[in-house]
Design an enzyme around this catalytic site. Structure first.
Site, PDB file in Angstrom:
ATOM      1  CG  ASP A 188      -1.855   1.133   1.268  1.00 49.97           C
ATOM      2  OD1 ASP A 188      -1.444   2.264   0.973  1.00 49.97           O
ATOM      3  OD2 ASP A 188      -3.042   0.905   1.569  1.00 49.97           O
ATOM      4  CG  HIS A 189       1.608   4.172  -3.263  1.00 53.56           C
ATOM      5  ND1 HIS A 189       0.343   3.919  -3.729  1.00 53.56           N
ATOM      6  CD2 HIS A 189       1.767   5.510  -3.364  1.00 53.56           C
ATOM      7  CE1 HIS A 189      -0.225   5.048  -4.095  1.00 53.56           C
ATOM      8  NE2 HIS A 189       0.619   6.032  -3.884  1.00 53.56           N
ATOM      9  CG  HIS A 251      -4.075   4.499  -0.715  1.00 44.25           C
ATOM     10  ND1 HIS A 251      -3.073   3.564  -0.681  1.00 44.25           N
ATOM     11  CD2 HIS A 251      -4.298   4.741  -2.030  1.00 44.25           C
ATOM     12  CE1 HIS A 251      -2.703   3.258  -1.918  1.00 44.25           C
ATOM     13  NE2 HIS A 251      -3.442   3.956  -2.760  1.00 44.25           N
TER      14      HIS A 251
HETATM   15  C1  BG6 Z   1      -3.318   4.638  -6.253  1.00 45.84           C
HETATM   16  C2  BG6 Z   1      -4.753   4.657  -6.705  1.00 45.84           C
HETATM   17  O1  BG6 Z   1      -3.077   3.526  -5.432  1.00 45.84           O
HETATM   18  O2  BG6 Z   1      -3.041   5.823  -5.536  1.00 45.84           O
HETATM   19  C3  BG6 Z   1      -5.022   5.880  -7.546  1.00 45.84           C
HETATM   20  O3  BG6 Z   1      -5.016   3.479  -7.470  1.00 45.84           O
HETATM   21  C4  BG6 Z   1      -4.615   7.149  -6.816  1.00 45.84           C
HETATM   22  O4  BG6 Z   1      -6.388   5.938  -7.912  1.00 45.84           O
HETATM   23  C5  BG6 Z   1      -3.183   7.011  -6.303  1.00 45.84           C
HETATM   24  O5  BG6 Z   1      -4.726   8.237  -7.706  1.00 45.84           O
HETATM   25  C6  BG6 Z   1      -2.793   8.197  -5.420  1.00 45.84           C
HETATM   26  O6  BG6 Z   1      -1.450   8.056  -5.082  1.00 45.84           O
HETATM   27  P1  BG6 Z   1      -0.504   9.292  -4.883  1.00 45.84           P
HETATM   28  O7  BG6 Z   1       0.790   8.716  -4.410  1.00 45.84           O
HETATM   29  O8  BG6 Z   1      -0.395   9.962  -6.218  1.00 45.84           O
HETATM   30  O9  BG6 Z   1      -1.180  10.161  -3.874  1.00 45.84           O
END
Ligand code: BG6
Length: 477
Positions: A188-189, A251
């Site tokens: 979950d980045h 997230h």
């Molecule tokens: C991803 C989702 O995991 O995270 C996207 O699939 C989203 O829909 C994105 O836009 C948001 O990530 P970040 O790092 O750009 O805030």
């Protein structure tokens, strides 16, 4: 620059290697780690997928072009690191039905790496990155097992992990049939973002905040991740997931975990995951009556989207945590596509003190965490307005962390998380019990979907979401 221990020799297999995530995030992350000398001395990267991008050289050109677009920002590329990375890249087609050629390619690469590193083939590790849709995951895992690719492997599994509790349980069973939990890295980045890890530092390293971090001092918490971007180019992914699965059960709930968990005592995998999991066990399943779904005007015109699609691109939800620390404190989660701003903002709204000195507070008293690449913490405070009367005005304390630590070396989320897999550190990856509990929390909304309200692009979502928060959202009003 800190010196993480050099990881052992690795074969990195990237499924979905010609896709968007690989181009925008995974190859740029590998390049950055290469330029810091944080990749193993001996490694190979085998891109994979069902369709061949052409010869290895053609794939390498494609990777180089992607890096040109996404890896260097305004900096001059480190050509030595870039060439060394590109040279180690190749492509092998594979599918859930047929992975024989991939198995052979991994074996061949391992032998070469073992020779190069002067170690046994059995000491070469495998990092298998599964950037494939939830529906394809089980069959891919079965294929990896058939081809003997799960031995010595660390499997990185992209979110969402399953599509609901039942499918997540099935996926877990399939995984644990072929590997141990300590080989599974559910990514979950958001957890790789510096600013998110900083929540723990802010809470547990500061005597100012830690004693106030509870229902006695905090009236409500907002976790607000509006996005300006639409689902353009990702219509088919969105049709099969929707915003609740894409953002909330993953997230935003993980952010809530970091804000609300007890003190893990150590920043290490078991402690952090046990503590977060205990918190999630206390999260009350969502009440569909307190969840607002929305869909932006024009979503149905996106490519690969049904003309009468009911999929949500916006969710706002009120969540409660039934434990002693948070009883009665609403956690308000909001995220959506095509909104007025792109932000990731956590706001802790403090209770008004019990004092008769001031009639009515003229302004809020909030701690605000901006989870940007350059994290910022703001505290809105009340203070006396200078002058002969005793009036209250608002002041702001502002901390821009990078300005205080110019020598620091922040890593982008995927850089940090790939490095952690290479180092075999699961602290910032989610565990099956956490993931399954979060599906349980979201399940009432999957079972009994609230009405999906239309909203205008560039707005703050449906009006019903504004009404969910009595004192108003901090962002957008
Ligand atoms: C991803 C989702 O995991 O995270 C996207 O699939 C989203 O829909 C994105 O836009 C948001 O990530 P970040 O790092 O750009 O805030």
């Amino acid at each position: 620059m800190p010196e993480p221990q050099t990881p052992p020799p690795h074969v990195v297999v990237l499924f979905g290697a010609t896709g968007d995530l690989a181009k925008r995030k995974l190859f740029p992350a590998l390049y950055r780690l290469a330029s810091c000398d944080w990749l193993p001395e001996a490694y190979a990267v085998i891109g994979s997928g069902r369709h061949s991008p052409g010869t290895d050289d053609e794939f390498r050109t494609q990777v180089r072009e992607g890096l040109d677009e996404f890896a260097f920002d305004d900096e001059e590329p480190d050509t030595d690191a870039l060439d060394a990375l590109i040279e180690r890249v190749s492509f092998q087609t594979a599918s859930a039905d047929d992975g024989a050629d991939l198995g052979a390619a991994v074996e061949k690469a391992e032998k070469e790496l073992a020779e190069q590193a002067g170690c046994d083939v059995g000491d070469v590790r495998r990092l298998v990155y599964l950037s494939v849709p939830p529906s394809a995951m089980k069959d891919m895992i079965a294929m990896l097992d058939r081809e003997g690719l799960t031995d010595r492997a660390r499997l990185v599994v992209e979110k969402p992990f399953g599509l609901d509790l039942a499918s997540a349980e099935e996926l877990d069973a399939a995984l644990l049939d072929v590997v141990d939990e300590d080989q599974v890295f559910r990514i979950d980045h958001f957890l790789g973002k510096e600013a998110v890890q900083n929540i723990l530092a802010l809470r547990f390293a500061n005597g100012l905040f830690e004693p106030a971090w509870n229902r006695h001092s905090i009236a409500s918490v907002q976790i607000d991740v509006p996005e300006k971007l639409t689902v353009e180019g990702r219509g088919s992914f969105y049709e099969s997931t929707g915003c609740l699965r894409d953002m909330i059960s993953t997230h935003l709930c993980q952010l809530m975990g970091f804000v609300a968990m007890e003190d893990p005592g150590a920043f290490e995998a078991k402690a952090v995951r046990d503590t977060k999991s205990a918190l999630f066990a206390d999260v009350r399943p969502l009440d569909p009556a307190r969840v607002v779904l929305g869909q932006y005007d024009g979503y149905r015109d996106e490519e690969d989207v049904d003309d009468d699609s009911d999929v949500e691109t916006f969710v706002a939800a009120e969540v409660f945590i039934d434990n002693d620390r948070w009883e009665g404190v609403p956690f308000l989660l909001r995220t959506g596509k095509a909104l007025a701003e792109g932000r990731r903002t956590i706001t802790l709204r403090f209770r008004d003190p019990e004092s008769d000195m001031f009639d009515e507070p003229a302004c809020g008293n909030e701690l605000v965490l901006e989870l940007t690449d350059d994290p910022e913490i703001t505290v809105d405070l009340r203070a006396k307005r200078p002058g002969p009367s005793f009036d209250i005005t608002m002041g702001t304390m502002d901390l821009k962390i990078s300005e205080r630590s110019p020598e620091a070396f922040p890593l982008e989320a995927y850089e940090r998380l790939l490095l952690d897999v290479l180092r075999d550190d699961q602290t910032l990856f989610t565990r099956s019990d956490e993931v399954e509990r979060l599906w349980e929390v979201c399940q009432p909304v999957l079972d009994d979907r609230p009405e999906v309200h239309a909203y205008e692009k560039g707005s703050w979502g449906p009006d019903a979401a504004l009404e969910l928060v009595p004192g108003g959202w901090r962002l957008g009003g």
